[in-house]
Design a protein around this motif. Structure first.
Motif, short mmCIF file in Angstrom:
data_model
loop_
_atom_site.label_atom_id
_atom_site.label_comp_id
_atom_site.label_asym_id
_atom_site.label_seq_id
_atom_site.Cartn_x
_atom_site.Cartn_y
_atom_site.Cartn_z
N LEU A 1 22.23 30.60 19.42
CA LEU A 1 21.97 32.02 19.19
C LEU A 1 21.09 32.61 20.29
O LEU A 1 21.30 33.74 20.72
N ARG B 1 22.26 35.55 22.79
CA ARG B 1 21.47 36.79 22.91
C ARG B 1 21.16 37.09 24.37
O ARG B 1 21.35 38.23 24.84
N THR C 1 26.58 37.89 18.72
CA THR C 1 25.58 38.02 17.67
C THR C 1 25.81 39.33 16.92
O THR C 1 26.57 40.20 17.36
#
Length: 641
Positions: free
Chosen positions: A521, A525, A598
């Motif tokens: 993640l 990002r 995301t």
């Protein structure tokens, strides 16, 4: 003013004069600049400049005077750090100032980490007490033994002008023609890097490749380096000197490599370093005996997400080199054979990190063809300049500018949904003990080890991967240790050089899965924020162990949310995981797919789409209004008519 031209040639030499107060620094400088002894001289002189025609080399010398007072220490240190050479003075009539060289001045220069030649100069020679004669060589020998940076020692008198010009001549010569890179004075032999450079020059001049320089080849060499041919009697004289001094230096065909090397060692021993340096510089070498940057046409990267690769022409040449040095035709190169390939390069480049343990080898430790080509691909990717320099040094005869190519930007590849790269860079993320190193080792065909050794430094593995249909691509895998993950991500361009990222987790450990998901993640990002998003794959390592409860369901849910394919199970302990590397290549070849999104990234994308739709609606509405207005005007005009 810069001290070097664009071609690496020195355009000036900056000499800083330092030493104890009252040792004659200012008088020495004044006498050298004016060729006369000054009756009175100010404590610290302004900068003086000896013109280009002052010495035979035609390079101007800038001389900087300094004060040894504590109040001027900061300025002294600044000047010393800008120096090309340092002249350290002592007074011949004050023995204590000579002692201070080894107790203070020379250690002080080492503390400043100066890497410049030092000339030790005894001033006021005319004032030395004749009743206390001194053997300079005997006194200075132990000091020079301890401080190898001392190039030479000389004594002079500003009052009588004895040897004053020689001081700055030696300083200039030490900069333009340094001894240290060429010659080991302690053992009185040429240094290895000098031998390698001269060997390459010898081979380039040996046109007929018979292992000797004939009289004609020797003459061409002389003309190339010094613009003047050798007379037949001179050639005979040169060969006679070599023949008398070294066995095997000359044979019936001409001058051998041993003889060629001996000649240059002889030049250096006799103080004629400018001769050897003239040869080296004519063939493109700098002061570190590496090829100068100005003769290395490195293609320019215009964006961080571009990379440099070898062209097919260069790869074909390297295949030929491999076959040439694989004398026993066993499909691999022994360490000695690799060293022979790089015998004319400054050093063997793959004996140090990150290359030393990065490629495929046989059980005996020999380098396979795939390993050989992969090492070159890795070096070209990480250090294009070094790669091209080594390619030229091992005999690449093509146009150097045709050896390397710059790839298209990765962002452009994503838009076009395809790539023309032959080398792919893969980042390997994962928590500790997730199997990152085991995956890299299996990529190189190494057996699984039960011993756990955490990766602390840089760890690469590179190999050739054969795809369906027979096409071959080179994959460079770089392990990113968990401890350095935060620092790695702090660089906004950290993902620019990446073609594909894989995230490992121990499928039997729930914490390992959660940590790997966090890493994924974070990378997703950063990719969205920087614009350098990359295809990502999840790898469920240690598939031979029992998975933790809900492992498959959790992983499937996360990959579905991010728009990625399901985790790939791998057990390097029990089976050959070659299929995983083909899948990594396939992901890299399709840069528009498997890019994790995301929630924040999805909202940002939806917002952009909404804005674009609104703009399009406004544009269409405006176009309709314009068309309507034009139609109304046409109607009104017709009605009036």
């Amino acid at each position: 003013m810069p001290s070097r031209s664009a071609a690496g040639v020195r355009t000036g030499v900056r000499v800083v004069v330092a030493g104890d107060r009252g040792t004659g620094k200012s008088s020495l400088i004044s006498a050298a600049a004016s060729d006369s002894f000054p009756e009175s001289v100010q404590p610290v002189l302004p900068v003086n400049r000896l013109p280009a025609d002052f010495y035979p080399d035609g390079v101007p010398v800038t001389i900087v005077d300094t004060s040894s007072g504590m109040e001027s220490r900061v300025k002294l240190i600044d000047e010393l750090k800008r120096a090309d050479a340092v002249v350290l003075t002592y007074a011949c009539d004050q023995p204590m100032t000579l002692s201070r060289l080894s107790t203070f001045w020379l250690p002080e220069l080492r503390k400043l980490e100066l890497k410049v030649p030092v000339i030790v100069v005894g001033c006021k020679l005319d004032l030395r007490d004749e009743r206390q004669p001194m053997n300079l060589e005997q006194v200075m020998a132990p000091i020079m033994q301890q401080f190898r940076e001392i190039e030479t020692c000389i004594e002079c008198s500003s009052a009588t002008l004895i040897q004053v010009p020689d001081v700055f001549f030696y300083a200039q010569k030490a900069v333009l023609h340094p001894t240290s890179p060429l010659f080991d004075q302690e053992n009185q032999i040429l240094k290895p890097r000098c031998i390698r450079a001269l060997k390459r020059i010898f081979m380039l001049c040996d046109i007929d490749m018979d292992g000797v320089l004939s009289d004609a080849e020797l003459n061409e060499f002389q003309v190339k380096c010094f613009n003047a041919p050798l007379q037949p009697a001179e050639i005979v004289g040169v060969k006679r000197v070599v023949q008398e001094r070294i066995r095997g230096g000359v044979n019936d065909l001409g001058l051998t490599l041993d003889g060629f090397l001996f000649l240059h060692a002889l030049f250096i021993e006799k103080g004629r370093l400018e001769t050897t340096w003239a040869v080296l510089r004519k063939f493109g070498y700098d002061d570190d005996l590496k090829l100068r940057d100005d003769i290395l046409p490195i293609p320019t990267k215009h964006a961080p997400d571009q990379s440099v690769e070898l062209t097919n022409e260069a790869v074909d040449y390297l295949r030929g080199i491999f076959r040439l040095y694989d004398i026993d035709n066993d499909g691999s190169l022994q360490a000695s054979e690799v060293d022979d390939i790089f015998a004319t390069a400054p050093e063997s480049p793959w004996s140090v990190s990150p290359y030393a343990d990065a490629a495929e080898r046989t059980p005996l430790g020999n380098l396979t063809l795939n390993g050989f080509l992969s090492e070159w691909a890795l070096m070209t990717n990480l250090d294009p300049s070094s790669s091209l320099a080594n390619l030229i040094c091992i005999g690449y005869g093509g146009n150097p500018s045709s050896a390397l190519r710059v790839t298209r930007k990765r962002s452009a590849d994503r838009k076009k949904q395809r790539t023309d790269r032959n080398v792919f860079h893969c980042y390997v993320f994962g928590p500790k003990r997730s199997g990152k190193s085991a995956l890299l080792n299996s990529f190189l065909g190494r057996p699984f080890s039960i011993n756990y050794t955490p990766t602390n430094g840089v760890h690469y593995a590179t190999n050739v991967v054969e795809q369906i249909g027979g096409t071959q691509k080179t994959l460079i895998m770089q392990e990113i240790p968990e401890d350095g993950f935060k620092k790695f991500l702090s660089n906004k361009e950290c993902l620019a050089a990446c073609d594909v990222a894989v995230f490992l987790y121990d499928s039997s450990d729930e914490y390992s899965w959660k940590r790997s998901r966090e890493l994924l993640l974070d990378v997703a990002r950063v990719g969205e924020e920087s614009g350098y998003g990359v295809p990502c794959l999840l790898i469920a390592a240690k598939d031979d162990l029992d998975a933790f409860p809900m492992a498959l369901q959790n992983a499937a849910r996360v990959t579905q949310q991010l728009g990625m394919e399901a985790p790939i199970p791998v057990g390097v302990k029990l089976r050959d995981p070659k299929d995983i590397f083909s899948r990594i290549i396939m992901a890299a070849e399709h840069p528009h797919m498997s890019n994790p999104e995301t929630e924040k990234g999805k909202k940002r994308k939806q917002y952009r789409q909404l804005v674009n739709s609104s703009l399009m609606f406004v544009s269409v509405g405006a176009a309709v209004a314009v068309v309507g207005l034009a139609a109304y005007r046409a109607y009104a005009a017709r009605k009036n008519t």
